[in-house]
Scaffold this active site. Structure first.
Site, short mmCIF file in Angstrom:
data_model
loop_
_atom_site.label_atom_id
_atom_site.label_comp_id
_atom_site.label_asym_id
_atom_site.label_seq_id
_atom_site.Cartn_x
_atom_site.Cartn_y
_atom_site.Cartn_z
N CYS A 2 -52.21 -3.61 17.91
CA CYS A 2 -50.80 -3.71 17.52
C CYS A 2 -50.28 -2.39 16.97
O CYS A 2 -51.04 -1.56 16.47
CB CYS A 2 -50.66 -4.77 16.45
SG CYS A 2 -51.30 -6.37 16.92
N ARG A 27 -51.92 2.37 22.72
CA ARG A 27 -52.89 1.65 21.90
C ARG A 27 -53.30 0.32 22.54
O ARG A 27 -54.27 -0.29 22.11
CB ARG A 27 -52.32 1.40 20.51
CG ARG A 27 -52.03 2.68 19.76
CD ARG A 27 -51.27 2.40 18.48
NE ARG A 27 -52.07 1.71 17.52
CZ ARG A 27 -52.79 2.30 16.57
NH1 ARG A 27 -52.78 3.61 16.47
NH2 ARG A 27 -53.50 1.60 15.73
N TRP A 75 -50.97 -7.05 20.23
CA TRP A 75 -52.19 -7.26 21.03
C TRP A 75 -52.74 -8.59 20.53
O TRP A 75 -53.18 -8.70 19.38
CB TRP A 75 -53.16 -6.12 20.77
CG TRP A 75 -54.37 -6.11 21.64
CD1 TRP A 75 -54.48 -5.62 22.90
CD2 TRP A 75 -55.69 -6.58 21.29
NE1 TRP A 75 -55.78 -5.75 23.36
CE2 TRP A 75 -56.53 -6.34 22.39
CE3 TRP A 75 -56.23 -7.18 20.16
CZ2 TRP A 75 -57.88 -6.69 22.40
CZ3 TRP A 75 -57.57 -7.53 20.15
CH2 TRP A 75 -58.38 -7.27 21.28
N ASN A 100 -49.84 -5.84 11.60
CA ASN A 100 -51.07 -5.46 12.31
C ASN A 100 -52.24 -6.03 11.53
O ASN A 100 -52.24 -5.95 10.29
CB ASN A 100 -51.25 -3.94 12.35
CG ASN A 100 -50.25 -3.26 13.26
OD1 ASN A 100 -49.45 -3.91 13.91
ND2 ASN A 100 -50.31 -1.94 13.29
N GLY A 101 -53.26 -6.52 12.22
CA GLY A 101 -54.44 -7.02 11.50
C GLY A 101 -54.58 -8.52 11.65
O GLY A 101 -53.95 -9.13 12.53
N GLU A 483 -72.51 5.67 29.28
CA GLU A 483 -71.11 6.03 29.14
C GLU A 483 -70.40 6.00 30.51
O GLU A 483 -69.26 5.54 30.62
CB GLU A 483 -70.98 7.41 28.48
CG GLU A 483 -69.58 7.95 28.36
CD GLU A 483 -68.62 7.08 27.57
OE1 GLU A 483 -69.05 6.12 26.91
OE2 GLU A 483 -67.41 7.34 27.63
N LYS A 487 -67.19 3.64 31.37
CA LYS A 487 -65.93 4.16 31.91
C LYS A 487 -65.53 3.39 33.17
O LYS A 487 -64.40 3.01 33.32
CB LYS A 487 -66.04 5.65 32.29
CG LYS A 487 -66.06 6.68 31.20
CD LYS A 487 -64.76 6.94 30.51
CE LYS A 487 -64.54 5.98 29.39
NZ LYS A 487 -65.26 6.16 28.17
N GLU A 490 -64.35 -0.19 32.33
CA GLU A 490 -63.10 -0.42 31.61
C GLU A 490 -61.86 -0.04 32.41
O GLU A 490 -60.83 -0.68 32.23
CB GLU A 490 -63.10 0.20 30.22
CG GLU A 490 -63.24 1.69 30.12
CD GLU A 490 -63.24 2.17 28.66
OE1 GLU A 490 -63.71 3.29 28.44
OE2 GLU A 490 -62.78 1.46 27.76
N HIS A 506 -88.63 -3.23 36.19
CA HIS A 506 -88.94 -4.37 35.33
C HIS A 506 -87.91 -5.48 35.46
O HIS A 506 -87.80 -6.34 34.58
CB HIS A 506 -89.09 -3.90 33.88
CG HIS A 506 -90.18 -2.89 33.71
ND1 HIS A 506 -91.51 -3.21 33.83
CD2 HIS A 506 -90.14 -1.55 33.51
CE1 HIS A 506 -92.24 -2.12 33.69
NE2 HIS A 506 -91.43 -1.10 33.49
N LYS A 605 -56.62 0.93 22.34
CA LYS A 605 -57.17 2.25 22.04
C LYS A 605 -57.94 2.26 20.73
O LYS A 605 -59.02 2.82 20.63
CB LYS A 605 -56.03 3.27 22.00
CG LYS A 605 -56.49 4.71 21.71
CD LYS A 605 -57.35 5.24 22.84
CE LYS A 605 -57.97 6.57 22.54
NZ LYS A 605 -59.11 6.85 23.44
#
Ligand code: M6R
Length: 610
Positions: A2, A27, A75, A100-101, A483, A487, A490, A506, A605
């Site tokens: 948010c 964000r 969000w 926010n939160g 990484e 990438k 996402e 394995h 973000k």
């Protein structure tokens, strides 16, 4: 996550609010809303599901003339993304709140406020805040006092902004666990959850501390702290330029940020290696004496930052010769971990506001670590403010949700940390010399690696119809494979997993067939021969492999085996350099697939909630 923007001025502020929201789009969010009040107290509230552009179009048609207002990108956490659940939330046609939160005790509050006669129209936790403030305004007619009293009943993390049509010309904001800055203009003031939102209107900011509640009018800002005492917070000039958030001609922020990496590394290392040695204050005053005594390093981080920490584990154990553990912050914070004697806690974070990493730092303070160090990209962030030692990365604002330059800058900082630990302990001079040389040469090597862009672009087309991919590496390149997989997942939504190459037989080898592309990072190092054997094992199962290799090793391409050669460089910086083609790969696969590169679905973000 948010975002909040607010303004109180003489002039109409709707455009400032909408521009602020646009600057916070990076964000991640799913709906947006705005409320403005004119000088007679007329309130105009507009909310829309989807992009800020949709909201902007709606407000343009209404063209509200308000001079006080708050705006929000949401969000979803409680309740689906929808207009009904979008902020601002309102009570009694009077109070409006953006938040926010997460309010953890929202169920209890909702129950008791319902008994008091308040009607809830959304599924959000936020709506309890606005009704609670409304209720408390009967006892505390002053808006800031009502917000302060409400804070005493809220459990959770929040940054909020509140307006009241009966308290004209003022905003009240409160911070508890979610950042807020006040922007100072001439005869006007602003508020935001991220100073980037306000850079077109001011560069002078004060950061609210935990527990602060501020009353903001166009002429004044008056802050009380968590105990209700008046306080002042320093106003500082931001050195971020207003267009720092721009794309500078690139199609996406992600691509721009990939190309910014050499400069970001130069800035981050500038003044921090002096005559081949780590500058005494590079990690904060007194860090070198502290490092001398350190016998264990505990790294805590999330996502990409965690992957950077995993590379550092190889470096610290191999070159410094002390133990190093790396843990995902959301796990660390909820388990009883063993604290080694003389242990340094290191948090890694681009934003410095990741809720789990921050909670891990706060927990660690009670656990007996010798000190905490944060390697972080945001100077005003909570992690920077709450850590004993700080290594400020100078990557510049990272806007693309998929972290790129923050990762490679973190790696450079972690290699420097390994060197600083060795120097403090007066050990491994050879590594110290090699690391200084490698770091100094790094930006130029990165620029050379950009020449791979076209060949990676071509091979990315072969991923477009794939649903899964494997990434392989060994040693300090295994986390680079992790990484690379993160990438690809996402931004292209292709399921990707990374394995240490020796682990494939394995179990995961069962997955390998012609539909499962396998990406291998194969620098020139002691493990190369082992890795080559692993490659043959996979190849024999009919897979299609893409190997990023050191040109000196003359890797032979062949059926089912594409080779992309990287210019030779020191093995110390291979994890950084080999990250670049993997960044290009995910970027171009996303482009072929037509996904939203900079704002991938469901992601944010800066993850400021649990
Ligand atoms: O701001 P931080 O570095 O603490 O963020 C941690 C993760 O949320 C972040 O790295 C995330 O995994 C990125 N989307 C990865 O590209």
């Amino acid at each position: 996550m948010c975002g909040i923007v607010g303004a109180v001025a003489e002039r109409p502020i709707i455009e400032i609010l909408i521009e602020g929201l646009k600057r916070l789009e990076y964000r991640g969010y799913d709906s947006a809303g705005v409320v403005v009040l004119d000088q007679q107290g007329n309130t105009s509230c507009t909310k829309r599901e989807g992009k800020v552009g949709v909201l902007a179009k709606a407000v343009k048609e209404q063209s509200p003339q308000g001079t006080t207002g708050i705006a929000h990108t949401r969000w979803a956490t409680h309740g689906v993304p929808s207009e009904r659940n979008a902020h601002p939330h309102q009570s009694g046609n009077r109070f409006s709140v953006v938040h926010n939160g997460i309010i953890e005790n929202h169920k209890e509050l909702r129950k008791s406020l319902s008994v008091d006669g308040y009607t809830f129209i959304s599924d959000t936790d936020t709506e309890v805040i606005v009704h609670l403030i409304h209720k408390l305004s009967a006892v505390y007619p002053d808006l800031r006092s009502a917000v302060f009293a409400a804070n005493q009943q809220l459990v959770g993390a929040y940054g909020m902004a509140v307006v009241d049509s009966q308290s004209l010309g003022q905003l009240v904001v409160a911070r508890s666990g979610s950042p807020l800055v006040i922007g100072y203009g001439l005869g006007e003031h602003f508020v935001a959850s991220d100073q980037l939102a306000l850079l077109p209107v001011t560069r002078r900011f004060a950061v609210l501390e935990e527990g602060d509640v501020a009353q903001i009018t166009k002429e004044s800002v008056s802050i009380i702290d968590a105990s209700g005492e008046p306080v002042s917070r320093p106003i500082e000039e931001s050195d971020i330029t207003a267009d720092a958030g721009g794309k500078a001609g690139y199609k996406h922020y992600m691509l721009k940020e990939i190309f910014e990496q050499p400069e970001a590394i130069r800035r981050t290392l500038q003044g921090r290696i002096v005559d081949g040695k780590v500058a005494e204050d590079a990690f904060g005053n007194g860090s070198l004496e502290l490092f001398e005594a350190i016998k264990h390093v505990q790294i805590v981080a999330c996502g990409t930052s965690y992957n950077a920490g995993m590379v550092a584990r190889y470096w610290i154990e191999q070159y410094v010769g002390i133990s190093c553990s790396v843990e995902i912050a959301s796990e660390f914070r909820y388990r009883e971990s063993f604290v080694h004697k003389d242990s340094l806690l290191v948090t890694l974070s681009q934003s410095g506001e990741t809720a789990d990493t921050l909670a891990a730092l706060r927990l660690a303070k009670s656990l007996g670590y010798s000190a905490s160090l944060t390697i972080c990209n945001v100077e005003t962030s909570s992690l920077v403010r709450e850590s004993d030692l700080v290594y400020l990365m100078k990557a510049g604002p990272e806007i693309g949700v998929a972290s790129t330059k923050a990762f490679t800058v973190q790696l450079a900082a972690l290699l420097l940390l390994s060197k600083a630990l060795c120097e403090a302990k007066a050990i491994n001079q050879e590594f110290c010399t090699d690391a200084a040389e490698a770091l100094n040469a790094l930006p130029t090597h990165m620029e050379q690696a950009f020449s791979l862009e076209q060949s990676v672009k071509v091979l990315s087309e072969q991923f477009a119809d794939k649903h899964h991919a494997l990434f392989l590496g060994r040693g300090d390149l295994y986390p680079v494979a992790m990484e690379g997989a993160l990438k690809l997942k996402e931004i292209s939504y292709i399921h990707a997993e990374a394995y240490a190459a020796g682990e494939l037989k394995h179990g995961p080898l069962a997955l390998v067939d012609a539909d499962m592309p396998v990406v291998v990072v194969a620098p020139s190092n002691d493990l190369l021969d082992k890795l080559k054997s692993n490659i043959e094992e996979v190849r024999a199962r009919g897979s299609v492999m893409y190997v990023f290799a050191d040109s000196d090793d003359q890797f032979e391409p062949g059926p089912g085996l594409d080779v992309v050669n990287m210019a030779h460089a020191s093995h110390l910086i291979a994890p950084i350099l080999f990250s670049i083609p993997l960044q290009f790969l995910s970027y171009y696969v996303a482009l072929v697939k037509g996904t939203d590169v900079d704002q991938p679905r469901n992601l944010a973000k800066s993850v400021t909630v649990e």
